[in-house]
Design a protein around this motif. Structure first.
Motif, PDB file in Angstrom:
ATOM      1  N   GLN A 178     120.821  60.049 -68.689  1.00  0.00           N
ATOM      2  CA  GLN A 178     119.770  59.087 -68.367  1.00  0.00           C
ATOM      3  C   GLN A 178     118.426  59.811 -68.265  1.00  0.00           C
ATOM      4  O   GLN A 178     117.896  60.020 -67.165  1.00  0.00           O
ATOM      5  N   PRO A 179     117.846  60.211 -69.383  1.00  0.00           N
ATOM      6  CA  PRO A 179     116.601  60.999 -69.305  1.00  0.00           C
ATOM      7  C   PRO A 179     115.390  60.123 -68.997  1.00  0.00           C
ATOM      8  O   PRO A 179     115.401  58.905 -69.198  1.00  0.00           O
ATOM      9  N   ASP A 180     114.352  60.766 -68.490  1.00  0.00           N
ATOM     10  CA  ASP A 180     113.053  60.120 -68.349  1.00  0.00           C
ATOM     11  C   ASP A 180     112.292  60.411 -69.641  1.00  0.00           C
ATOM     12  O   ASP A 180     111.731  61.485 -69.829  1.00  0.00           O
ATOM     13  N   TRP A 181     112.290  59.445 -70.538  1.00  0.00           N
ATOM     14  CA  TRP A 181     111.820  59.679 -71.902  1.00  0.00           C
ATOM     15  C   TRP A 181     110.363  60.121 -71.939  1.00  0.00           C
ATOM     16  O   TRP A 181     110.011  61.022 -72.710  1.00  0.00           O
ATOM     17  N   ILE A 182     109.522  59.512 -71.127  1.00  0.00           N
ATOM     18  CA  ILE A 182     108.095  59.842 -71.175  1.00  0.00           C
ATOM     19  C   ILE A 182     107.831  61.241 -70.630  1.00  0.00           C
ATOM     20  O   ILE A 182     106.963  61.966 -71.131  1.00  0.00           O
ATOM     21  N   SER A 183     108.586  61.677 -69.632  1.00  0.00           N
ATOM     22  CA  SER A 183     108.376  63.004 -69.051  1.00  0.00           C
ATOM     23  C   SER A 183     108.957  64.107 -69.930  1.00  0.00           C
ATOM     24  O   SER A 183     108.367  65.186 -70.040  1.00  0.00           O
ATOM     25  N   THR A 184     110.117  63.850 -70.544  1.00  0.00           N
ATOM     26  CA  THR A 184     110.776  64.894 -71.334  1.00  0.00           C
ATOM     27  C   THR A 184     110.212  65.000 -72.749  1.00  0.00           C
ATOM     28  O   THR A 184     110.063  66.099 -73.280  1.00  0.00           O
ATOM     29  N   THR A 185     109.885  63.878 -73.366  1.00  0.00           N
ATOM     30  CA  THR A 185     109.346  63.891 -74.745  1.00  0.00           C
ATOM     31  C   THR A 185     108.111  62.991 -74.811  1.00  0.00           C
ATOM     32  O   THR A 185     108.146  61.927 -75.441  1.00  0.00           O
ATOM     33  N   PRO A 186     107.016  63.398 -74.177  1.00  0.00           N
ATOM     34  CA  PRO A 186     105.849  62.496 -74.092  1.00  0.00           C
ATOM     35  C   PRO A 186     105.212  62.174 -75.437  1.00  0.00           C
ATOM     36  O   PRO A 186     104.928  61.013 -75.740  1.00  0.00           O
ATOM     37  N   LEU A 187     104.974  63.214 -76.256  1.00  0.00           N
ATOM     38  CA  LEU A 187     104.318  62.962 -77.537  1.00  0.00           C
ATOM     39  C   LEU A 187     105.216  62.152 -78.465  1.00  0.00           C
ATOM     40  O   LEU A 187     104.752  61.258 -79.185  1.00  0.00           O
ATOM     41  N   SER A 195      95.870  56.432 -91.389  1.00  0.00           N
ATOM     42  CA  SER A 195      95.206  57.570 -90.759  1.00  0.00           C
ATOM     43  C   SER A 195      93.918  57.151 -90.065  1.00  0.00           C
ATOM     44  O   SER A 195      93.581  57.659 -88.992  1.00  0.00           O
ATOM     45  N   ILE A 196      93.171  56.220 -90.686  1.00  0.00           N
ATOM     46  CA  ILE A 196      91.929  55.754 -90.069  1.00  0.00           C
ATOM     47  C   ILE A 196      92.213  55.183 -88.689  1.00  0.00           C
ATOM     48  O   ILE A 196      91.471  55.422 -87.727  1.00  0.00           O
ATOM     49  N   TYR A 197      93.292  54.414 -88.579  1.00  0.00           N
ATOM     50  CA  TYR A 197      93.593  53.800 -87.284  1.00  0.00           C
ATOM     51  C   TYR A 197      94.144  54.825 -86.292  1.00  0.00           C
ATOM     52  O   TYR A 197      93.716  54.871 -85.133  1.00  0.00           O
ATOM     53  N   ILE A 198      95.100  55.638 -86.726  1.00  0.00           N
ATOM     54  CA  ILE A 198      95.764  56.554 -85.792  1.00  0.00           C
ATOM     55  C   ILE A 198      94.789  57.590 -85.262  1.00  0.00           C
ATOM     56  O   ILE A 198      94.865  57.993 -84.095  1.00  0.00           O
ATOM     57  N   VAL A 199      93.850  58.041 -86.093  1.00  0.00           N
ATOM     58  CA  VAL A 199      92.849  59.002 -85.626  1.00  0.00           C
ATOM     59  C   VAL A 199      92.058  58.422 -84.457  1.00  0.00           C
ATOM     60  O   VAL A 199      91.682  59.143 -83.520  1.00  0.00           O
ATOM     61  N   GLN A 200      91.823  57.101 -84.492  1.00  0.00           N
ATOM     62  CA  GLN A 200      91.023  56.462 -83.446  1.00  0.00           C
ATOM     63  C   GLN A 200      91.882  55.813 -82.362  1.00  0.00           C
ATOM     64  O   GLN A 200      91.346  55.135 -81.481  1.00  0.00           O
ATOM     65  N   ASN A 201      93.199  56.014 -82.404  1.00  0.00           N
ATOM     66  CA  ASN A 201      94.072  55.307 -81.472  1.00  0.00           C
ATOM     67  C   ASN A 201      93.841  55.747 -80.031  1.00  0.00           C
ATOM     68  O   ASN A 201      93.771  56.943 -79.733  1.00  0.00           O
ATOM     69  N   PHE A 202      93.728  54.769 -79.167  1.00  0.00           N
ATOM     70  CA  PHE A 202      93.530  55.020 -77.750  1.00  0.00           C
ATOM     71  C   PHE A 202      94.560  54.292 -76.896  1.00  0.00           C
ATOM     72  O   PHE A 202      94.997  54.789 -75.856  1.00  0.00           O
ATOM     73  N   ASP A 203      94.964  53.097 -77.341  1.00  0.00           N
ATOM     74  CA  ASP A 203      95.783  52.210 -76.517  1.00  0.00           C
ATOM     75  C   ASP A 203      97.119  52.830 -76.118  1.00  0.00           C
ATOM     76  O   ASP A 203      97.492  52.813 -74.936  1.00  0.00           O
ATOM     77  N   ALA A 204      97.842  53.373 -77.095  1.00  0.00           N
ATOM     78  CA  ALA A 204      99.182  53.890 -76.812  1.00  0.00           C
ATOM     79  C   ALA A 204      99.132  55.102 -75.891  1.00  0.00           C
ATOM     80  O   ALA A 204      99.925  55.215 -74.953  1.00  0.00           O
ATOM     81  N   VAL A 205      98.185  56.013 -76.147  1.00  0.00           N
ATOM     82  CA  VAL A 205      98.075  57.215 -75.322  1.00  0.00           C
ATOM     83  C   VAL A 205      97.692  56.841 -73.890  1.00  0.00           C
ATOM     84  O   VAL A 205      98.275  57.346 -72.919  1.00  0.00           O
ATOM     85  N   PHE A 206      96.733  55.955 -73.750  1.00  0.00           N
ATOM     86  CA  PHE A 206      96.265  55.564 -72.412  1.00  0.00           C
ATOM     87  C   PHE A 206      97.359  54.809 -71.654  1.00  0.00           C
ATOM     88  O   PHE A 206      97.559  55.033 -70.459  1.00  0.00           O
ATOM     89  N   THR A 207      98.075  53.920 -72.332  1.00  0.00           N
ATOM     90  CA  THR A 207      99.037  53.051 -71.649  1.00  0.00           C
ATOM     91  C   THR A 207     100.335  53.777 -71.322  1.00  0.00           C
ATOM     92  O   THR A 207     100.882  53.627 -70.224  1.00  0.00           O
ATOM     93  N   ILE A 208     100.843  54.578 -72.251  1.00  0.00           N
ATOM     94  CA  ILE A 208     102.167  55.183 -72.067  1.00  0.00           C
ATOM     95  C   ILE A 208     102.107  56.441 -71.213  1.00  0.00           C
ATOM     96  O   ILE A 208     102.904  56.619 -70.282  1.00  0.00           O
ATOM     97  N   THR A 209     101.175  57.346 -71.484  1.00  0.00           N
ATOM     98  CA  THR A 209     101.152  58.638 -70.782  1.00  0.00           C
ATOM     99  C   THR A 209      99.873  58.891 -69.998  1.00  0.00           C
ATOM    100  O   THR A 209      99.794  59.907 -69.293  1.00  0.00           O
ATOM    101  N   SER A 210      98.865  58.015 -70.138  1.00  0.00           N
ATOM    102  CA  SER A 210      97.550  58.239 -69.502  1.00  0.00           C
ATOM    103  C   SER A 210      96.949  59.587 -69.896  1.00  0.00           C
ATOM    104  O   SER A 210      96.247  60.223 -69.116  1.00  0.00           O
TER     105      SER A 210
END
Length: 313
Positions: A166-175, A240-255
């Motif tokens: 039962q791993p903590d997915w965000i802590s063990t594999t954040p990226l 690539s244009i979108y992912i380079v500018q992505n903010f939502d996933a990083v901010f929401t999942i891992t801050s």
């Protein structure tokens, strides 16, 4: 025999030139309906960028507004030499490459599946497109709480059912957690582009290859992939244009923690938490320049696709 030339008679009260507007006037009359949209675009997009560009040349902390002063390119040097900022640039590159490649491969597999005729294909296509229509923040929250949560998440629930860990997915594999959420959301976009490419193939050429004894793999390697090259390039560049500018996933999942802070999140952190307006503006300008470079290649690919379609027609 003498030819008689009759001068045109002007209508009473109306000069002759007034009835024949110049070409320049006709051009302005044609473009006039577009002027409000052009003015709106300049005000909303270009003026803020010019302001950001100007601020990027200043040492400007919003907590000490009276202490701001011109520093030239010092903010850009700091962005490119600071260890944390360089790490965020590397994270942005790694995140972009991983998400784009994975979503392209999965999108190609799904496009090949949907290119075949089977019962319920329309329903399957609609279900596969659905992730792309979800609001990015809602998609990130879905992955964070419904799938990744170590106590009640779906992934750990399935592992508990089979007796697994039962791993903590965000802590063990954040990226990897951020990448998986983005791949899930962008695979349908790649699938749609590649499916359009598959349906524009010359089916007579494919049938001729089958008659000559070519296998499905040979048709895929020698006919399908060369035809899809432009569509693969277009999907990779737009993604690539979108992912380079992505903010939502990083901010929401891992801050932005655990080494997942990309350049857009670093811009946010510098501006809203450190209050370093000049440094954040310099990093933002670099993001925009990178996006413009990628968008330039994307436009060239789109133009070449249009030229191919026109020549084929």
């Amino acid at each position: 025999m003498t030819a008689t030339t009759t001068a045109p008679v002007a209508s009473p009260g109306i000069p002759a030139p007034a009835r024949r507007p110049s070409a320049r006037l006709r051009d302005w009359a044609t473009r006039a309906p577009l002027l409000p949209a052009l003015i709106f675009m300049v005000v909303v997009t270009q003026l803020p960028f010019v302001a950001t560009l100007v601020i990027s040349f200043f040492d400007w902390n919003s907590l000490y507004p009276d202490a701001r002063h011109f520093t030239g390119l010092d903010n850009y040097r700091e962005v490119l030499t600071d260890a944390d900022l360089r790490h965020s640039v590397w994270t942005t590159v790694l995140l972009t490459v991983a998400v784009v490649l994975a979503s392209l491969v999965l999108g190609l597999a799904l496009a090949l599946l949907l290119d075949r005729r089977f019962r319920g294909r329309g329903i399957v296509r609609t279900l596969l497109i659905a992730p792309f229509l979800v609001v990015p923040v809602a998609a990130a929250l879905l992955w964070k709480h419904v799938l990744y949560n170590p106590e009640y998440g779906l992934l750990n629930g399935l592992l508990h059912y089979v007796g697994g860990p039962q791993p903590d997915w965000i802590s063990t594999t954040p990226l990897l957690a951020v990448e998986a959420a983005l791949v899930w959301q962008w695979t349908p976009f790649m699938m749609l582009i590649l499916l359009a490419g598959l349906q524009s193939r010359d089916h007579e050429q494919v049938e001729a290859a089958r008659v000559d004894g070519a296998s499905d793999w040979q048709i895929f390697v020698h006919l399908t992939l060369p035809h899809l090259r432009r569509y693969l390039e277009l999907g990779a560049l737009l993604g690539s244009i979108y992912i380079v500018q992505n903010f939502d996933a990083v901010f929401t999942i891992t801050s932005g923690g655990l080494g997942t802070a990309n350049l857009p999140y670093t811009v946010y952190q510098s501006f809203y938490q450190a209050h370093e307006n000049g440094l954040a503006s310099a990093a933002g300008v670099l993001v925009v320049i990178g996006s413009i470079v990628i968008a330039t290649f994307a436009l060239r690919v789109v133009s070449s696709l249009f030229r191919e379609e026109v020549s084929r027609a």
